[in-house]
Every structure is written in structure tokens, then in C-alpha cells.
Design a protein around this motif. Structure first.
Motif, PDB file in Angstrom:
ATOM      1  N   VAL A 232       0.855  -1.195   0.000  1.00 21.86           N
ATOM      2  CA  VAL A 232       0.000   0.000   0.000  1.00 21.86           C
ATOM      3  C   VAL A 232       0.888   1.241   0.000  1.00 21.86           C
ATOM      4  O   VAL A 232       1.686   1.456   0.916  1.00 21.86           O
ATOM      5  N   ARG A 233       0.751   2.054  -1.061  1.00 23.07           N
ATOM      6  CA  ARG A 233       1.552   3.269  -1.196  1.00 23.07           C
ATOM      7  C   ARG A 233       0.845   4.481  -0.599  1.00 23.07           C
ATOM      8  O   ARG A 233       1.443   5.345   0.009  1.00 23.07           O
ATOM      9  N   ASN A 234      -0.464   4.546  -0.811  1.00 17.82           N
ATOM     10  CA  ASN A 234      -1.211   5.745  -0.426  1.00 17.82           C
ATOM     11  C   ASN A 234      -2.668   5.369  -0.140  1.00 17.82           C
ATOM     12  O   ASN A 234      -3.208   4.432  -0.737  1.00 17.82           O
ATOM     13  N   VAL A 235      -3.269   6.087   0.791  1.00 17.71           N
ATOM     14  CA  VAL A 235      -4.688   5.862   1.122  1.00 17.71           C
ATOM     15  C   VAL A 235      -5.386   7.221   1.045  1.00 17.71           C
ATOM     16  O   VAL A 235      -4.907   8.195   1.625  1.00 17.71           O
ATOM     17  N   HIS A 236      -6.481   7.301   0.293  1.00 18.34           N
ATOM     18  CA  HIS A 236      -7.188   8.573   0.165  1.00 18.34           C
ATOM     19  C   HIS A 236      -8.678   8.317  -0.027  1.00 18.34           C
ATOM     20  O   HIS A 236      -9.117   7.174  -0.031  1.00 18.34           O
ATOM     21  N   HIS A 237      -9.447   9.395  -0.166  1.00 23.80           N
ATOM     22  CA  HIS A 237     -10.918   9.292  -0.288  1.00 23.80           C
ATOM     23  C   HIS A 237     -11.502   8.408   0.811  1.00 23.80           C
ATOM     24  O   HIS A 237     -12.313   7.527   0.543  1.00 23.80           O
ATOM     25  N   VAL A 238     -11.071   8.624   2.040  1.00 25.01           N
ATOM     26  CA  VAL A 238     -11.557   7.805   3.159  1.00 25.01           C
ATOM     27  C   VAL A 238     -12.846   8.414   3.701  1.00 25.01           C
ATOM     28  O   VAL A 238     -12.892   9.593   4.034  1.00 25.01           O
ATOM     29  N   HIS A 239     -13.894   7.606   3.753  1.00 23.21           N
ATOM     30  CA  HIS A 239     -15.165   8.042   4.348  1.00 23.21           C
ATOM     31  C   HIS A 239     -15.598   6.982   5.357  1.00 23.21           C
ATOM     32  O   HIS A 239     -15.663   5.798   5.026  1.00 23.21           O
ATOM     33  N   VAL A 240     -15.862   7.421   6.580  1.00 23.08           N
ATOM     34  CA  VAL A 240     -16.333   6.493   7.625  1.00 23.08           C
ATOM     35  C   VAL A 240     -17.594   7.084   8.241  1.00 23.08           C
ATOM     36  O   VAL A 240     -17.647   8.283   8.511  1.00 23.08           O
ATOM     37  N   TRP A 241     -18.591   6.236   8.443  1.00 25.60           N
ATOM     38  CA  TRP A 241     -19.813   6.698   9.111  1.00 25.60           C
ATOM     39  C   TRP A 241     -20.423   5.528   9.863  1.00 25.60           C
ATOM     40  O   TRP A 241     -19.907   4.411   9.797  1.00 25.60           O
ATOM     41  N   LEU A 242     -21.469   5.812  10.609  1.00 21.91           N
ATOM     42  CA  LEU A 242     -22.091   4.783  11.446  1.00 21.91           C
ATOM     43  C   LEU A 242     -23.532   4.548  11.023  1.00 21.91           C
ATOM     44  O   LEU A 242     -24.255   5.496  10.744  1.00 21.91           O
ATOM     45  N   VAL A 243     -23.934   3.284  10.991  1.00 19.94           N
ATOM     46  CA  VAL A 243     -25.346   2.942  10.793  1.00 19.94           C
ATOM     47  C   VAL A 243     -25.713   1.974  11.906  1.00 19.94           C
ATOM     48  O   VAL A 243     -25.200   0.859  11.961  1.00 19.94           O
ATOM     49  N   GLU A 245     -24.729   2.107  14.869  1.00 20.82           N
ATOM     50  CA  GLU A 245     -23.477   1.909  15.610  1.00 20.82           C
ATOM     51  C   GLU A 245     -22.503   0.948  14.956  1.00 20.82           C
ATOM     52  O   GLU A 245     -21.468   0.611  15.530  1.00 20.82           O
ATOM     53  N   LYS A 246     -22.816   0.491  13.743  1.00 20.85           N
ATOM     54  CA  LYS A 246     -21.852  -0.325  13.014  1.00 20.85           C
ATOM     55  C   LYS A 246     -21.065   0.599  12.082  1.00 20.85           C
ATOM     56  O   LYS A 246     -21.664   1.317  11.280  1.00 20.85           O
ATOM     57  N   PRO A 247     -19.710   0.622  12.197  1.00 20.00           N
ATOM     58  CA  PRO A 247     -18.950   1.504  11.311  1.00 20.00           C
ATOM     59  C   PRO A 247     -18.902   0.963   9.888  1.00 20.00           C
ATOM     60  O   PRO A 247     -18.734  -0.241   9.674  1.00 20.00           O
ATOM     61  N   LEU A 248     -19.091   1.847   8.934  1.00 21.95           N
ATOM     62  CA  LEU A 248     -18.975   1.514   7.512  1.00 21.95           C
ATOM     63  C   LEU A 248     -17.908   2.405   6.902  1.00 21.95           C
ATOM     64  O   LEU A 248     -17.716   3.541   7.347  1.00 21.95           O
ATOM     65  N   MET A 249     -17.234   1.901   5.853  1.00 23.72           N
ATOM     66  CA  MET A 249     -16.122   2.661   5.302  1.00 23.72           C
ATOM     67  C   MET A 249     -15.996   2.481   3.800  1.00 23.72           C
ATOM     68  O   MET A 249     -16.252   1.401   3.272  1.00 23.72           O
ATOM     69  N   THR A 250     -15.624   3.566   3.111  1.00 24.27           N
ATOM     70  CA  THR A 250     -15.183   3.467   1.723  1.00 24.27           C
ATOM     71  C   THR A 250     -13.823   4.143   1.650  1.00 24.27           C
ATOM     72  O   THR A 250     -13.585   5.139   2.333  1.00 24.27           O
ATOM     73  N   LEU A 251     -12.913   3.576   0.849  1.00 26.86           N
ATOM     74  CA  LEU A 251     -11.593   4.185   0.719  1.00 26.86           C
ATOM     75  C   LEU A 251     -10.935   3.779  -0.605  1.00 26.86           C
ATOM     76  O   LEU A 251     -11.250   2.718  -1.160  1.00 26.86           O
ATOM     77  N   HIS A 252     -10.073   4.646  -1.109  1.00 28.13           N
ATOM     78  CA  HIS A 252      -9.262   4.354  -2.281  1.00 28.13           C
ATOM     79  C   HIS A 252      -7.855   4.031  -1.787  1.00 28.13           C
ATOM     80  O   HIS A 252      -7.309   4.746  -0.937  1.00 28.13           O
ATOM     81  N   VAL A 253      -7.263   2.961  -2.327  1.00 27.46           N
ATOM     82  CA  VAL A 253      -5.933   2.547  -1.910  1.00 27.46           C
ATOM     83  C   VAL A 253      -5.044   2.429  -3.143  1.00 27.46           C
ATOM     84  O   VAL A 253      -5.347   1.651  -4.053  1.00 27.46           O
ATOM     85  N   GLN A 254      -3.955   3.221  -3.180  1.00 25.36           N
ATOM     86  CA  GLN A 254      -2.995   3.109  -4.280  1.00 25.36           C
ATOM     87  C   GLN A 254      -1.977   2.051  -3.897  1.00 25.36           C
ATOM     88  O   GLN A 254      -1.339   2.138  -2.837  1.00 25.36           O
ATOM     89  N   VAL A 255      -1.841   1.019  -4.737  1.00 24.78           N
ATOM     90  CA  VAL A 255      -0.978  -0.121  -4.388  1.00 24.78           C
ATOM     91  C   VAL A 255       0.031  -0.398  -5.501  1.00 24.78           C
ATOM     92  O   VAL A 255      -0.148   0.016  -6.652  1.00 24.78           O
TER      93      VAL A 255
END
Length: 310
Positions: A232-243, A245-255
Motif C-alpha cells: 500500500v503506497r497511499n490511502v485517500h478518499h476515506v469516508h467512515v460513518w455509522l449505521v 453503531e456499526k462503522p462503515l467505510m469506503t476508501l481508495h488505496v494506491q498499491v
């Protein structure tokens, strides 16, 4: 898979909430009558808490029932967020009732009224026992992570404090005849309840506004992910929220282009679940550096929100 473990706690939550509602609603009527007969604000303050309590427990019970409904095309996460909404409504009800009691207490300082100490004592002791029963029903399952059951427990805790205050006030009135103790204790109890309600309000509003969990440090997550998984070189566009009380996440990972795409994806998912308890993550893997203005915006914004939290 992530949701399979929640069936039993939900059932016990619903049962405990319904039992606690029955105890609270039943005794609330007794306490209102007693407060009017004894002319005690501390008792009426306690009854006021029990009124919002009964509503809170009913809300919480209905929310647990609704949250069991499966996801559909319109509500793709199901009804989990309804429990958060119920906690939010409970917190607002607590804040309003507290202000009403404080207002009435201030009036009583200017125009003291006689209070029947003995009647007040008997009813306050009975109220304490009813509240202890309701609190025990909610607390014994250890489901403190559920915001909704915690909301209901906060209401009952407010009642417990109210009953203790009313007992103390009754004893002081019976032994010294000092009437201002009644409104003073009702204000003290109200302040304690307000503090809990405010915290609950902040948590539920954060979840309703798609806020990240307060305990999650996104900058640290990015750094740890890069350190733990060398590809993993870089992590961006990270979005975390709760539904619910369960955490959900979307992220872009440059590898670095992997030999086995699926295995690397599996490692990233395992990292998120193992280190951060995020079982539901959507990972977009990229082989080129992130280009475009929103990449830098995302980085800068993540840094800003992190510094703002601390």
C-alpha cells in the motif's frame, strides 16, 4: 456474516425494554399522584423523569423491533438508523423536562410551599425500588454498546438519582422543616441528568450527521495501513460513518500492482476488521497515484478534522 451475531441480544433487549417500560409506566402514575398530594417538587421532578422514561423505553422498544426488519430496495441498510433517531428524541425530551423542573424550582425559591414530608418519603422509597428494578432489567444484559438501550438506561439512572434526592429531601423536611431543600435537590438532580443527556445528544447527532466514530483517528488508520501492508503506497478518499453503531467505510488505496489482486484485497479487509472492527468496507484499489483536486482536498480535510477533534 457481520449481522448474524446480533439476533439474540436484540431479542433480550426488546424483552428487557418492554419489562422496564411496564414497571416505569405503572409507577409513574403513583408518583404523580403522590407528588400532588404531598406538594413535593422533588417527587414531581422524579415523576417528570419517569414520564420521559416511559416514552423513552417505548421508543427504544419500537426502535429495536423496527431495526430487525430486513434491508430492501429503498432502505438498503434496513432500519438500523431508527435506534439512533430514538436515542436523539430521548435526549431532547430529557433536556426539555430538565429545564421545566429547574424553572419550577426557581419559582419555589421565591414562593415556598409546604411539603408533606412523610407522604413524600413513602412514595420516594417506593419510586427508588421501582427504578432499581427497571435499571437492573436494562443493565444485566451488558448491552451497553447499544446506544438505544444506553439512552433508556440514562433515563432510569436519572430517575434513580431523583428518587434518592426525594428521599433525602423528605428526611430533611421531616427533621428540620426546611422547605427550600425540595427545589434545591430537584435542581441538583436535574443538572446530573442534563450532563448525561448532553453526551447522548452529541453521540446521536454525530451518527445522524454521518460523522465518523469519535474514537477513530483516520490519519492514524492511513499510516498504520501503509506500515502493516507494504504494497500500500497511499490511502485517500476515506469516508467512515455509522449505521446503527456499526462503522462503515469506503476508501481508495494506491498499491504496487500485486501478483494476486484478491489476496491483497483480502489482507486490507482483514486489517480493517482486525484493527478497527470495520466489517463492512468498500475498497477501491488503484495502481496510479491519485490525481485531481479532490485527492488533496481529502487529505487536507482529514488532517483538519483530526486536529479539530483534539
Amino acid at each position: 456474516m457481520a449481522h448474524s451475531h446480533s439476533a439474540t441480544p436484540d431479542n433480550s433487549n426488546a424483552r428487557r425494554l418492554l419489562l422496564a417500560f411496564s414497571v416505569t409506566a405503572g409507577f409513574m402514575a403513583v408518583e404523580v399522584a403522590g407528588g400532588l398530594i404531598a406538594n413535593s417538587l422533588a417527587l414531581l421532578a422524579d415523576a417528570g423523569h419517569m414520564l420521559t422514561d416511559a416514552a423513552a423505553l417505548l421508543f427504544a422498544f419500537l426502535a429495536v423491533q423496527f431495526s430487525r426488519r430486513p434491508p430492501n430496495a429503498q432502505h438498503t441498510f434496513g432500519w438500523l438508523r431508527l435506534t439512533t433517531l430514538a436515542a436523539f428524541v430521548n435526549a431532547i425530551a430529557l433536556v426539555i423536562i430538565t429545564f421545566l423542573i429547574v424553572w419550577e424550582a426557581i419559582q419555589r425559591f421565591y414562593h415556598p410551599r409546604p411539603v408533606a414530608g412523610f407522604s413524600m418519603l413513602i412514595i420516594a422509597i417506593a419510586g427508588l425500588l421501582a427504578n432499581l428494578l427497571a435499571f437492573w432489567l436494562l443493565h444485566r444484559g451488558g448491552e451497553e454498546k447499544n446506544l438505544n438501550v444506553r439512552a433508556a438506561m440514562l433515563h432510569v439512572l436519572g430517575d434513580l438519582l431523583g428518587s434518592v434526592g426525594a428521599i433525602a429531601a423528605a428526611i430533611i423536611i421531616m427533621t428540620t422543616g426546611w422547605m427550600p431543600v425540595d427545589p434545591i435537590l430537584s435542581i441538583l438532580v436535574s443538572c446530573l441528568v442534563l450532563r448525561s443527556a448532553w453526551r447522548l445528544l452529541k453521540e446521536s447527532v454525530n451518527e445522524l450527521l454521518e460523522g465518523a466514530p469519535a474514537t477513530l483517528d483516520i490519519a492514524a488508520l492511513k499510516k498504520t495501513l501503509r506500515r502493516e501492508i507494504p504494497e500500500v503506497r497511499n490511502v485517500h478518499h476515506v469516508h467512515v460513518w455509522l449505521v446503527g453503531e456499526k462503522p462503515l467505510m469506503t476508501l481508495h488505496v494506491q498499491v504496487i500492482p500485486p501478483h494476486d489482486h484478491d489476496a491483497l484485497l483480502e489482507r486490507i479487509h482483514h486489517f480493517l476488521e482486525h484493527h478497527y472492527d470495520i466489517a463492512h468496507a468498500t475498497v477501491q484499489m488503484e495502481y496510479q497515484p491519485c490525481s485531481g483536486p479532490e485527492c488533496h482536498l481529502n487529505e487536507a480535510h482529514a488532517g483538519h478534522t483530526h486536529s479539530h477533534h483534539h
